[in-house]
Motif scaffolding. Structure first.
Motif, short mmCIF file in Angstrom:
data_model
loop_
_atom_site.label_atom_id
_atom_site.label_comp_id
_atom_site.label_asym_id
_atom_site.label_seq_id
_atom_site.Cartn_x
_atom_site.Cartn_y
_atom_site.Cartn_z
N ARG A 1 5.05 4.06 8.35
CA ARG A 1 5.85 4.16 9.58
C ARG A 1 6.06 5.62 9.97
O ARG A 1 5.92 5.98 11.14
N MET B 1 4.81 7.74 13.38
CA MET B 1 5.70 8.45 14.30
C MET B 1 5.27 9.90 14.47
O MET B 1 5.37 10.46 15.56
N ASN C 1 3.00 -1.55 18.38
CA ASN C 1 4.18 -2.31 17.95
C ASN C 1 3.75 -3.57 17.21
O ASN C 1 3.03 -4.41 17.75
N ARG D 1 7.66 0.95 23.84
CA ARG D 1 8.60 1.92 24.37
C ARG D 1 7.79 3.02 25.03
O ARG D 1 6.70 3.37 24.59
N GLY E 1 12.10 6.86 14.84
CA GLY E 1 12.42 5.45 14.59
C GLY E 1 12.99 5.20 13.20
O GLY E 1 13.39 4.08 12.90
N ALA F 1 19.32 5.84 14.09
CA ALA F 1 17.92 6.28 14.20
C ALA F 1 17.88 7.78 14.49
O ALA F 1 18.68 8.29 15.28
#
Lengths: 303, 235
Positions: free
Chosen positions: A180, A184, A248, A297, B90, B131
């Motif tokens: 993850r 990002m 996603n 998003r 996130g 977050a």
């Protein structure tokens, strides 16, 4: 009503397969920001891995059943996983710091390579092959006109188990958190001491393995396989990923189910010839109305 | 502790660093000051293994580290709070901090290092489950520094900790940098455009101009140097 329910079940079981393939697109996009257009062909290879494993003397001697199913699923998943890792290592990794368009075009090249190498007589051959029976198809539930067969149950169970497993892997494990974080910000992830090349290989393994599982489920339901069969399911799964919001994971799963249901409903209620068209129409609409997808998003970053 | 000799780095045909040399002694805070585009960030990113070294050497505790993969460099004890903070938007504040400790296995010490970060920046404890992307710029900077500390570094690289945050917080961040250096004895290489603050917290400074070091000396001396005052301190 009965017919509608039947269409829905058929659609969702097809959608579960799309969802499994779509997860691979979206995971790889998440980390590397490019669409692996060879993903549909990795799916195709998965069906051939299943085909050859099912035709070995050992599996033949087992006959259709649970043991055969476990063997063929594991073989296709591990085989596709490794293929994904190899493709990334040979074709995409050397282009890591090149413009994304270069990698994208390379992915199309890899896709053609798999499709047309597969058609060579000494590889798979261009003629369709019949996928052997993995487990016997039985009727599990019959209520009036509504029929649910064992394949549909297997598709739901396998797909949902894999999706939950993936969620656990990504949310709860160390490598999952690293994945993850890498999706990002790859640069920041490497500054944390994360071996980003290993994370990328891992992503390709998992994403491609899911396509391998999808391949077996698909070939069980549509047992004619050929080297070009990955194109259309691949494209539809890609559209599912875009519909859900590319990058996603939940979106890819939901998108897969929606695409499967839309396709089956269109074929059932409007015209079977429109079943592919509706999926592409959805792509066009989503790109016009909400290009970031249902769960996507917009890319905002605090500076 | 860190010895950089004749370091050359280029982006394609453009030379970003034209053979710079500097060193950071153990326990010290050393700063590289200079204008936008001087090559400060490139220097730190190269130490962290994000850019290819064309020529020259980077030695850390006597070991050559140029062109090593980034994660290996972190494992040797060099961590970085990068320019623009690069918080994982996130992930929660806690997950961000734990990513900093990615290579560590010593659970107990990780726990106590977390507590240390909270004692330095209590705001992070309040925001623990939030977050990272929802924090203010200043809070993100606190998180970026803490995240880098969670790697238990011997050398901490700080890239523009004052960039884009409120003036009041700038003051606080620099106080904390001094405090961390004093408490943990961690060596620091600080890159700043805000020369005024940087020269206050550092003991030794280098001035970087378009890829070359043009001036160096004890921070207090540089702060009273006329050229530096004119060019970087606005006097």
């Amino acid at each position: 009503m009965e017919e509608f329910l039947q269409q829905l079940i058929n659609g969702l079981s097809l959608g579960a397969i799309y969802a499994l393939i779509a997860l691979g697109y979206t995971m790889i996009y998440g980390v590397l920001r490019f669409i692996n257009f060879a993903h549909g062909d990795v799916f195709m290879i998965g069906t051939y891995i299943g085909f050859y494993v099912l035709n070995t003397a050992f599996v033949q001697s087992l006959g259709p059943g649970a043991e055969t199913a476990v063997i063929v699923f594991l073989a296709a998943m591990v085989g596709c996983g490794l293929l994904g890792v190899i493709i990334e290592f040979l074709a995409y990794r050397p282009l890591r710091n090149r413009p994304k368009l270069t990698v994208l075009i390379t992915a199309i090249g890899v896709s053609f390579f798999l499709e047309y190498t597969g058609q060579l007589p000494f590889v798979f051959g261009a003629d369709p092959r019949t996928f052997p029976t993995v487990v016997e198809k039985t009727t599990v539930l019959q209520a009036g006109g509504l029929v649910i067969d064992s394949y549909q149950i297997i598709i739901f169970v396998v797909a949902i188990a894999l999706m939950l497993g993936l969620r656990l892997l990504i949310m709860k494990t160390r490598i999952g958190t690293a994945l993850r974080a890498s999706s990002m910000n790859l640069k920041a992830a490497s500054l944390m001491g994360i071996n980003t090349n290993a994370v990328i290989s891992f992503t390709f393994f998992v994403g491609s393995a899911l396509a391998g599982a999808g391949a077996i489920l698909y070939a069980m339901s549509y047992p004619k396989i050929n080297p070009l069969m990955g194109i259309l399911p691949g494209l539809k799964a890609f559209i599912a990923a875009v519909l859900g919001g590319i990058g996603n994971i939940l979106g890819a799963a939901v998108g897969g189910f929606i695409i499967g249901a839309a396709e089956t409903m269109t074929a059932g209620y409007i015209s079977p010839t429109l079943r592919d068209a509706i999926v592409f129409a959805i792509l066009i609409i989503i790109l016009i109305v909400k290009p970031s997808g249902l769960f996507g998003r917009g890319g905002t970053e605090k500076v | 502790m860190l010895h950089v000799e004749g370091l050359k780095v280029s982006y394609g045909a453009i030379a970003a660093l034209k053979g710079i040399s500097f060193h950071v002694p153990k326990g010290a805070v050393v700063t590289l000051i200079g204008a936008n585009g001087a090559g400060k960030t490139t220097t730190l990113q190269t130490i962290s293994g994000l850019h290819k070294v064309v020529e020259g050497t980077i030695k850390f505790d006597g070991q050559e580290i140029s062109n090593m993969p980034s994660h290996k460099i972190v494992s040797l004890g060099i961590s970085q709070s990068p320019e623009g903070r690069l918080i994982f938007p996130g992930l929660s504040v806690k997950e961000n901090l734990m990513m900093g400790a990615y290579l560590r296995k010593d659970k107990k010490e990780i726990r106590s290092d977390l507590d240390y970060c909270f004692s330095i920046f209590p705001r992070l404890r309040e925001r623990l489950m939030q977050a990272g992307g929802t924090l203010s710029g200043g809070e993100q900077q606190m998180l970026a520094i803490s995240r880098a500390l969670m790697a238990k570094p011997h050398l901490l690289l700080l890239d523009e900790p004052s960039l884009g945050i409120a003036p009041l917080l700038v003051q606080l961040i620099f106080e904390k940098i001094t405090e961390i250096n004093r408490d943990l004895g961690v060596t620091m290489l600080l890159v700043e455009q805000n020369a005024h603050m940087a020269l206050k917290v550092a003991s030794y400074a280098y001035v970087l101009e378009t890829g070359e070091i043009t001036l160096e000396g004890p921070a207090s001396e540089l702060a009273s140097n006329e050229d530096v005052q004119k060019a970087y301190l606005g006097m």
